[in-house]
Design a protein around this motif. Structure first.
Motif, PDB file in Angstrom:
ATOM      1  N   TYR A  96     -13.377  -2.607   4.950  1.00 54.31           N
ATOM      2  CA  TYR A  96     -12.008  -2.585   5.436  1.00 54.31           C
ATOM      3  C   TYR A  96     -11.484  -3.961   5.853  1.00 54.31           C
ATOM      4  N   ASP A  97     -12.342  -4.822   6.385  1.00 57.58           N
ATOM      5  CA  ASP A  97     -11.878  -6.144   6.801  1.00 57.58           C
ATOM      6  C   ASP A  97     -11.378  -6.957   5.599  1.00 57.58           C
ATOM      7  N   GLU A  98     -12.158  -6.957   4.510  1.00 59.00           N
ATOM      8  CA  GLU A  98     -11.748  -7.674   3.306  1.00 59.00           C
ATOM      9  C   GLU A  98     -10.514  -7.022   2.684  1.00 59.00           C
ATOM     10  N   CYS A  99     -10.458  -5.716   2.744  1.00 61.95           N
ATOM     11  CA  CYS A  99      -9.317  -4.991   2.184  1.00 61.95           C
ATOM     12  C   CYS A  99      -8.038  -5.335   2.933  1.00 61.95           C
ATOM     13  N   LEU A 100      -8.147  -5.413   4.255  1.00 64.93           N
ATOM     14  CA  LEU A 100      -6.980  -5.750   5.070  1.00 64.93           C
ATOM     15  C   LEU A 100      -6.464  -7.146   4.720  1.00 64.93           C
ATOM     16  N   ALA A 101      -7.378  -8.086   4.552  1.00 63.80           N
ATOM     17  CA  ALA A 101      -6.977  -9.451   4.189  1.00 63.80           C
ATOM     18  C   ALA A 101      -6.324  -9.485   2.806  1.00 63.80           C
ATOM     19  N   ALA A 102      -6.844  -8.692   1.868  1.00 62.65           N
ATOM     20  CA  ALA A 102      -6.291  -8.663   0.510  1.00 62.65           C
ATOM     21  C   ALA A 102      -4.858  -8.144   0.510  1.00 62.65           C
ATOM     22  N   TYR A 103      -4.599  -7.067   1.265  1.00 64.69           N
ATOM     23  CA  TYR A 103      -3.245  -6.509   1.287  1.00 64.69           C
ATOM     24  C   TYR A 103      -2.268  -7.410   2.037  1.00 64.69           C
ATOM     25  N   ARG A 104      -2.737  -8.076   3.064  1.00 72.25           N
ATOM     26  CA  ARG A 104      -1.856  -9.012   3.763  1.00 72.25           C
ATOM     27  C   ARG A 104      -1.425 -10.151   2.831  1.00 72.25           C
ATOM     28  N   ASP A 105      -2.374 -10.623   2.030  1.00 70.23           N
ATOM     29  CA  ASP A 105      -2.057 -11.677   1.075  1.00 70.23           C
ATOM     30  C   ASP A 105      -1.056 -11.182   0.031  1.00 70.23           C
ATOM     31  N   LEU A 106      -1.230  -9.936  -0.405  1.00 68.96           N
ATOM     32  CA  LEU A 106      -0.308  -9.374  -1.395  1.00 68.96           C
ATOM     33  C   LEU A 106       1.100  -9.239  -0.825  1.00 68.96           C
ATOM     34  N   ILE A 107       1.211  -8.743   0.391  1.00 71.00           N
ATOM     35  CA  ILE A 107       2.527  -8.552   1.003  1.00 71.00           C
ATOM     36  C   ILE A 107       3.209  -9.888   1.245  1.00 71.00           C
ATOM     37  N   ARG A 108       2.406 -10.868   1.606  1.00 66.83           N
ATOM     38  CA  ARG A 108       2.966 -12.190   1.899  1.00 66.83           C
ATOM     39  C   ARG A 108       3.482 -12.904   0.640  1.00 66.83           C
ATOM     40  N   ASN A 109       2.802 -12.714  -0.480  1.00 68.29           N
ATOM     41  CA  ASN A 109       3.092 -13.497  -1.691  1.00 68.29           C
ATOM     42  C   ASN A 109       3.758 -12.688  -2.802  1.00 68.29           C
ATOM     43  N   ARG A 118       2.677  -1.079  -0.659  1.00 69.26           N
ATOM     44  CA  ARG A 118       1.641  -1.957  -0.118  1.00 69.26           C
ATOM     45  C   ARG A 118       1.534  -1.796   1.408  1.00 69.26           C
ATOM     46  N   LYS A 119       2.660  -1.646   2.061  1.00 71.43           N
ATOM     47  CA  LYS A 119       2.632  -1.422   3.512  1.00 71.43           C
ATOM     48  C   LYS A 119       1.939  -0.096   3.852  1.00 71.43           C
ATOM     49  N   THR A 120       2.168   0.904   3.008  1.00 70.06           N
ATOM     50  CA  THR A 120       1.501   2.190   3.222  1.00 70.06           C
ATOM     51  C   THR A 120      -0.007   2.028   3.107  1.00 70.06           C
ATOM     52  N   ASN A 121      -0.455   1.281   2.082  1.00 65.55           N
ATOM     53  CA  ASN A 121      -1.887   1.036   1.913  1.00 65.55           C
ATOM     54  C   ASN A 121      -2.449   0.223   3.078  1.00 65.55           C
ATOM     55  N   LEU A 122      -1.663  -0.737   3.546  1.00 66.37           N
ATOM     56  CA  LEU A 122      -2.110  -1.551   4.681  1.00 66.37           C
ATOM     57  C   LEU A 122      -2.305  -0.682   5.924  1.00 66.37           C
ATOM     58  N   SER A 123      -1.368   0.229   6.162  1.00 67.12           N
ATOM     59  CA  SER A 123      -1.501   1.120   7.322  1.00 67.12           C
ATOM     60  C   SER A 123      -2.679   2.072   7.158  1.00 67.12           C
ATOM     61  N   ALA A 124      -2.993   2.444   5.907  1.00 68.48           N
ATOM     62  CA  ALA A 124      -4.154   3.306   5.665  1.00 68.48           C
ATOM     63  C   ALA A 124      -5.451   2.584   6.010  1.00 68.48           C
ATOM     64  N   VAL A 125      -5.524   1.274   5.715  1.00 69.35           N
ATOM     65  CA  VAL A 125      -6.710   0.488   6.055  1.00 69.35           C
ATOM     66  C   VAL A 125      -6.884   0.417   7.569  1.00 69.35           C
ATOM     67  N   VAL A 126      -5.797   0.182   8.278  1.00 67.88           N
ATOM     68  CA  VAL A 126      -5.853   0.117   9.744  1.00 67.88           C
ATOM     69  C   VAL A 126      -6.298   1.464  10.325  1.00 67.88           C
ATOM     70  N   ALA A 127      -5.766   2.549   9.771  1.00 67.64           N
ATOM     71  CA  ALA A 127      -6.159   3.889  10.237  1.00 67.64           C
ATOM     72  C   ALA A 127      -7.634   4.136   9.989  1.00 67.64           C
ATOM     73  N   ALA A 128      -8.142   3.697   8.838  1.00 66.37           N
ATOM     74  CA  ALA A 128      -9.558   3.881   8.528  1.00 66.37           C
ATOM     75  C   ALA A 128     -10.432   3.091   9.493  1.00 66.37           C
ATOM     76  N   GLN A 129     -10.032   1.870   9.830  1.00 69.30           N
ATOM     77  CA  GLN A 129     -10.791   1.077  10.793  1.00 69.30           C
ATOM     78  C   GLN A 129     -10.850   1.771  12.154  1.00 69.30           C
ATOM     79  N   SER A 130      -9.703   2.287  12.577  1.00 68.40           N
ATOM     80  CA  SER A 130      -9.639   2.951  13.883  1.00 68.40           C
ATOM     81  C   SER A 130     -10.454   4.239  13.903  1.00 68.40           C
ATOM     82  N   THR A 131     -10.412   4.978  12.785  1.00 67.93           N
ATOM     83  CA  THR A 131     -11.058   6.295  12.747  1.00 67.93           C
ATOM     84  C   THR A 131     -12.559   6.202  12.510  1.00 67.93           C
ATOM     85  N   TRP A 132     -12.949   5.389  11.534  1.00 68.68           N
ATOM     86  CA  TRP A 132     -14.358   5.384  11.129  1.00 68.68           C
ATOM     87  C   TRP A 132     -15.180   4.287  11.791  1.00 68.68           C
ATOM     88  N   GLU A 133     -14.548   3.179  12.154  1.00 72.55           N
ATOM     89  CA  GLU A 133     -15.291   2.069  12.744  1.00 72.55           C
ATOM     90  C   GLU A 133     -14.968   1.855  14.217  1.00 72.55           C
TER      91      GLU A 133
END
Length: 580
Positions: A96-109, A118-133
């Motif tokens: 999830y950490d690498e995934c979060l960085a990848a989507y941030r780069d995509l949204i930025r560029n 992309r924002k929906t996917n980014l929020s899904a990564v954050v939710a997964a971090q909160s729920t599973w980790e």
């Protein structure tokens, strides 16, 4: 179309454009294996730079996630499409950490119409971090314009344990989803059975993480329980327990199913066995056992189970629950023991902490409430030691010592502030005259003005209540002095002689023919004027001849009583309720 591509490939088997088109057509039709086979067959023509995205996408859809990652990483040029797929692959691998960085780069560029996705996917990564980790998510500042974003934010809140806030988000997501799908679907997309059925579709298992798949199985078991499919519920929960023996939910589902079948004792036994086999996870199980015991009315046994949870014994919530339950059972000694154990724990590990002092305060109040002043002294002394300016605690301490050690109470009373410093600036007259005053005391010597006039009779005169005149008897004679014994029962009056036993009142039908009772009455000395007046016998001549000398009604027995009594007796015979 595939037909046109096949026509071109018959002319030139190694045409790159035609092969690429064929691969894309196969992917559009969902034939990922065939597309990947074409790519692997023409590796010389379809190099990794040319067909990297299509190959990686086919591997991703065939759930060959590691192969897809290698294909993406081996590409010489990282296009936006590959970066997009790279984020999906990292999410599937739960990195999830690498995934979060990848989507941030995509949204930025990136600047296209897919920013919302992309924002929906980014929020899904954050939710997964909160729920599973169990990672505290950062606030991304994403506007909840779609139900997907709202739903992902709710999942993140669930991971933080903020269930009330998560419920509000889920309700909002449900409403947004209904609005967005209202034009395309008339069915209730949130129907539980339909949702579970959708999870059985082919290929769904490849889109979900292991924990999500496990959660779906749990939900299937719960749905079977709530739809009264007892056997199916037992089967699913037993299967889940065999797969994850240390997991709590399968055992809890089995216990809940047993309770629905009114088998509470068996449910408690099942939970007890799990607690003994997995002591590390026993806390939640024991809480459930205590709840079942309370439902059965066994409050004392529930307290014993709760006190066996060592890691929770000192928690304020546990102390509060136990004290309340013991108080309900009128076991004050056990309640005080709970306070004592908790205070000792904080004394050892967290002395003088807010929770420690709060427990001491509650323990002292509880002991004072139940008349245990001697036991409350140590708690009150500790509180006063922490805050010598606390007058309320000092007063409680003096009150407790007054019953145990009066001398000590006198010494402590010297620490009380003087009456001058404790006096309150209150206008007594204004307070007494306020609407809230229930009693106003009149003070002598302060009557002035109108009040003095009223006292001297020159002011208003109090209106006296008119007394209602009592009803007088019909034959009342004010000239005759009332009988002073008129309120006493007849047998208690001084002139009452009683009745002669064995003889009837008027001897009607006795004696010689033509004789009357008048003669015998005249010869009776008790009937003379000097004798005290007696009540005339009903129907006798004396009642008629002495009518003028009889005392009026309510003073003596009424002259008209016989006639009235007869009327009442007639009414009684007719079923009426008579009475004088």
């Amino acid at each position: 179309s595939l037909l046109s591509e096949s026509f071109f490939l018959t002319i030139s088997k190694d045409d790159v454009t035609a092969l690429q088109c064929k691969v894309v057509c196969l992917i559009q039709n969902g034939s990922f294996k065939e597309a990947l086979s074409v790519i692997n067959t023409h590796t010389k023509v379809l190099s990794s730079d040319v067909i990297a995205f299509e190959k990686a996408y086919c591997e991703y859809r065939l759930n060959r996630i590691e192969n897809a990652l290698k294909t993406i990483q081996s590409a010489s040029q990282q296009t936006d499409k590959l970066k997009e797929l790279y984020g999906q692959v990292l999410y599937r691998l739960e990195r999830y950490d690498e995934c979060l960085a990848a989507y941030r780069d995509l949204i930025r560029n990136s600047q296209d119409e897919y920013e919302e996705e992309r924002k929906t996917n980014l929020s899904a990564v954050v939710a997964a971090q909160s729920t599973w980790e169990r990672v505290m998510p950062e606030n991304l500042g994403l506007r909840e314009a779609t139900y997907e974003l709202c739903y992902n934010n709710a999942c993140a809140l669930i991971g933080q344990g903020k269930l009330n806030e998560a419920m509000k988000k889920l309700q909002k997501a449900e409403e947004l989803c209904r609005q967005s799908l209202s034009e395309d679907s008339d069915q209730n997309v949130f129907d539980s059975k339909k949702k579970v059925k959708l999870t059985n579709a082919e290929g769904v298992e490849h889109k979900l993480s292991k924990k999500q798949l496990q959660a779906i199985e749990f939900n299937k078991a719960l749905l079977a329980m709530y739809t009264n499919q007892a056997e199916q519920c037992r089967k699913l929960s037993a299967s889940l327990q065999s797969q994850s023996p240390e997991h709590l939910l399968p055992v809890l589902i089995q216990a809940a199913q047993l309770c629905r079948e009114k088998q509470h004792t068996k449910a408690i036994g099942l939970l007890q066995d799990f607690a003994e086999q997995h002591p590390a996870n026993a806390a939640e199980i024991k809480l459930t056992m205590a709840q079942l015991k309370i439902a059965q009315g066994s409050v004392t046994k529930a307290c014993m189970i709760l006190r066996s949870i060592e890691e929770l014994q000192h928690k304020p919530g546990m102390v509060s629950a136990l004290v309340t339950m013991y108080s309900h059972e009128e076991d004050i000694d056990s309640a005080i023991e709970v306070f004592t154990q908790a205070i000792q724990w904080y004394q050892q590990f967290q002395p003088e902490s807010p929770v420690h002092l709060s427990l001491i305060r509650e323990a002292a109040n509880f002991k004072l409430k139940h008349g245990r002043k001697k036991e409350a002294i140590s708690d009150l002394e500790e509180l006063w030691k922490q805050n010598p300016k606390d007058v309320h605690t000092l007063a409680q301490l003096i009150s407790a010592y007054s019953l145990v050690d009066p001398e000590k109470a006198k010494v402590l009373s010297k620490h009380l502030p003087s009456s001058d410093t404790m006096s309150l600036k209150v206008d007594v007259d204004a307070l007494e005259n306020s609407h809230g005053a229930t009693y106003v005391r009149k003070k002598a010597g302060k009557l002035t003005g109108d009040n003095q006039q009223k006292e001297q009779g020159q002011g208003e005169v109090k209106k006296k209540k008119k007394k209602k005149k009592g009803k007088l008897p019909k034959n009342y004679d004010p000239k005759v002095t009332p009988d002073p014994e008129r309120w006493l029962p007849m047998r208690e009056r001084s002139y009452y002689r009683g009745r002669k036993k064995g003889k009837k009142k008027d001897q009607v039908g006795k004696g010689t023919q033509g004789s009357t009772t008048a003669a015998s009455s005249e010869l009776d000395a008790s009937r003379t004027a000097s004798s005290p007046p007696t009540s005339p016998r009903p129907g006798s001549a004396a009642a008629v001849s002495a009518a003028s000398n009889v005392i009026p009604p309510r003073h003596q027995k009424p002259a008209g009583a016989p006639a009235t009594k007869k009327k009442q007796q007639q009414k009684k015979k007719k079923g009426g309720k008579g009475g004088w």
